[in-house]
Design a protein around this motif. Sequence first.
Motif, PDB file in Angstrom:
ATOM      1  N   UNK A 480       0.898  -1.132  -0.044  1.00 49.56           N
ATOM      2  CA  UNK A 480      -0.018  -0.063   0.044  1.00 49.56           C
ATOM      3  C   UNK A 480       1.061   1.305  -0.013  1.00 49.56           C
ATOM      4  N   UNK A 481       2.107   1.250   0.339  1.00 46.91           N
ATOM      5  CA  UNK A 481       2.800   2.262   0.396  1.00 46.91           C
ATOM      6  C   UNK A 481       3.074   2.883  -0.713  1.00 46.91           C
ATOM      7  N   UNK A 482       3.054   2.254  -1.985  1.00 44.91           N
ATOM      8  CA  UNK A 482       3.244   2.832  -3.278  1.00 44.91           C
ATOM      9  C   UNK A 482       1.703   3.579  -3.698  1.00 44.91           C
ATOM     10  N   UNK A 483       0.819   3.570  -2.889  1.00 47.13           N
ATOM     11  CA  UNK A 483      -0.554   4.375  -3.247  1.00 47.13           C
ATOM     12  C   UNK A 483      -0.136   5.814  -3.165  1.00 47.13           C
ATOM     13  N   UNK A 484       0.908   6.167  -2.612  1.00 44.18           N
ATOM     14  CA  UNK A 484       1.377   7.613  -2.353  1.00 44.18           C
ATOM     15  C   UNK A 484       1.918   8.145  -3.906  1.00 44.18           C
ATOM     16  N   UNK A 485       2.124   7.186  -4.518  1.00 41.99           N
ATOM     17  CA  UNK A 485       2.807   7.658  -5.984  1.00 41.99           C
ATOM     18  C   UNK A 485       1.650   8.114  -7.003  1.00 41.99           C
ATOM     19  N   UNK A 486       0.863   9.051  -6.464  1.00 40.63           N
ATOM     20  CA  UNK A 486      -0.173   9.376  -7.262  1.00 40.63           C
ATOM     21  C   UNK A 486      -0.290  10.001  -8.682  1.00 40.63           C
ATOM     22  N   UNK A 487       1.134  10.364  -8.915  1.00 40.86           N
ATOM     23  CA  UNK A 487       1.557  11.103 -10.257  1.00 40.86           C
ATOM     24  C   UNK A 487       2.260   9.962 -11.094  1.00 40.86           C
ATOM     25  N   UNK A 488       2.452   8.818 -10.721  1.00 43.14           N
ATOM     26  CA  UNK A 488       3.191   7.852 -11.319  1.00 43.14           C
ATOM     27  C   UNK A 488       2.649   7.436 -12.866  1.00 43.14           C
ATOM     28  N   UNK A 489       3.608   7.650 -13.807  1.00 43.13           N
ATOM     29  CA  UNK A 489       2.837   7.398 -15.223  1.00 43.13           C
ATOM     30  C   UNK A 489       3.491   6.211 -15.902  1.00 43.13           C
TER      31      UNK A 489
END
Length: 663
Positions: A480-489
Amino acid sequence: MEEMRCKMHDLMHDLAESVAGMESSIIDSNKIASDVGEKCRHISINPSVIPLFKGKKLRTLLRSPYIETPNLSEETWDFIIANCRCLRVLELNVLNFKTISPSIYKLKHLRYLDLSWNSNIKILPKSICKIQNLLALKLDGCYELQELPKKIEKLVNLTHLPCCSCFGLTHMPRGIGKLTSLETLSLFVVDKDGSHGGADLSELRLINNLRGELRIDNLGFVKNAKEKFMAANLKEKQHLRSLVLLWSDGNDDDDDEKSLEDLQPHPNLKELSIGGWRGDAQFPSLVSLLTILVKITIGSSNFKHLPSFAQLPCLKELSIADCTESWWRRTKPIDDDSNKDDTTVMGTTTMAFPCLSSLFIHDCPLTSMPLYPSLDDNLQLRNTSSRPLKQTMKMNTTSTTPSSLTSSLPLSKLKIFYVDNIEGLDTHMADECLQHLTGLKTLEIRDCKEVDLESLQWEPIKNLSELLIGNIPQLVSLRRGLQHLVQLKTLKIRECNGLRSLFPVFQHLTFLEKFEVSNCKELELSAAGIQIFQDHTSLCSLSLENIPKCRHLPEWLQHLTNLQKLYLIDLPNLTSLPDEMRCLTNLESLYIERVSQLEARCRKDMADWHTIAHIPNIIINGLYQMLGSPADFVIEGPNGKKRKMLQNIWWFIGAFGRVIVRA
């Protein structure tokens, strides 16, 4: 250098055509070729229709950049030479021809001849040296070219001789030193054993108008190196921007340590590369005189010690690869756990790079070096020690940048960070890094066995746009930590054999546009009832490669309504395509490579054809070979001439993998 493209408005295009009138034309069909009148002077043309062109006073003939031609026939050559005697500009790049008509000398008015990216050319006709008005002869990318014409000195007006990537050249012709008007000479190859009767370095003595880059190969084979290096007269080439010096296994003379100093270039030099040194010399002190150097590259060399490049005030990019040298010797051991600033850690504030933007350390056991707290562009660390990174993060940046009014964390402005197999890098240190890298846009982390990605705190790098994870076997799921990467393309996952699921975070990556997963042997993609992309419409490129447990394409595929490219590569257990493929109405290209059970089913009128018939481009096995391994070296030419290279392979060594040319 990145390719620049500009789009012209339709009205401006029409105006340009109107102003050009009948003197200029774009010819891409048989009809247009036969209709163009005698007054036409400048054309861009599909080479296959050249023999249909009627004009005989042509000044410019350009190859159409959007049309591939398998070869240039003798008929076409004969037509050009017989009917286009007034030509000033002839561009015949990327045409795959092997021979050039000996009658080319009859184009006596020719000023500009472009033969670049014709990889099958092995020799040039001797008669080309009779075109005495020639100003530019472009040979970039002619990989198989073995030699330049022996009488090249007859081209007395020649100003530009670009020959980058001419890896087959064995020597330079004698007399080339008489071409004193040369401003471009990309490559000078020393004759290894003298069997070709080639030119020696002294022929560079009077070619002092050189600009751009000069690469000198096979320096290890130079006899009487001190004398010849001085004779090359590099110190008089004041317009030269970049110098590449490549040694190789040869006869290193006893005086080579001194001869390095005799290669002293002009102080105006901006970029210096040294590769393949196998002697036992100190790094040449000449570098200290090159006070405006902005880029240094060192590869496959065995210098005893490196100087403190931190003393170069303009240095912005430093690359060191496959080297065994150390930096300087310290008088005191460093306490890795010290919280003191850089003045105490390094002994002096001059031991930090003042304006370095990019740093690349590959395959070097460097445990001490100048620190780099102000790095703001690109940091790549591969197969090296983590100690300098750890020390850099402990620095107080205001001590090395006294003019700064505010204090910031070291590396807080860094945009790109690649880390691969770094000794001493564990989860705690990786977390510390992430706390600093608040400006990061691209992160690549590979082969870090002591880093638990599932425990990392990702929130500080919430503005990340591209993430690559490779060879992290203990990674089981995307936490779930990766959910902070909301700008990930862009997300790429490779060689993570422990990865079993893309959950639970994937549904939070709503800005994701490109997703690649490869070589993940335990990954399940098609679990029943799972539709993680149901509300996810941004994805436009999806690549699935070498996933043995992929027996069916996942159900969520049908929800990727914006998908434009789909790559299915090396999926041995994928037996068919689902009917839901028809939902992908925006899909432009489907690439199927090494999926044996699909190959026949996806042919026209076969079992799965109805599911993909709406896709404009379907490429199956070998039609586009550039979809092979990501390790391929790709050249796009002729216009962009983009060069993409494995980050572990260095262009100045010439150790390329499979080379593919794409028009």
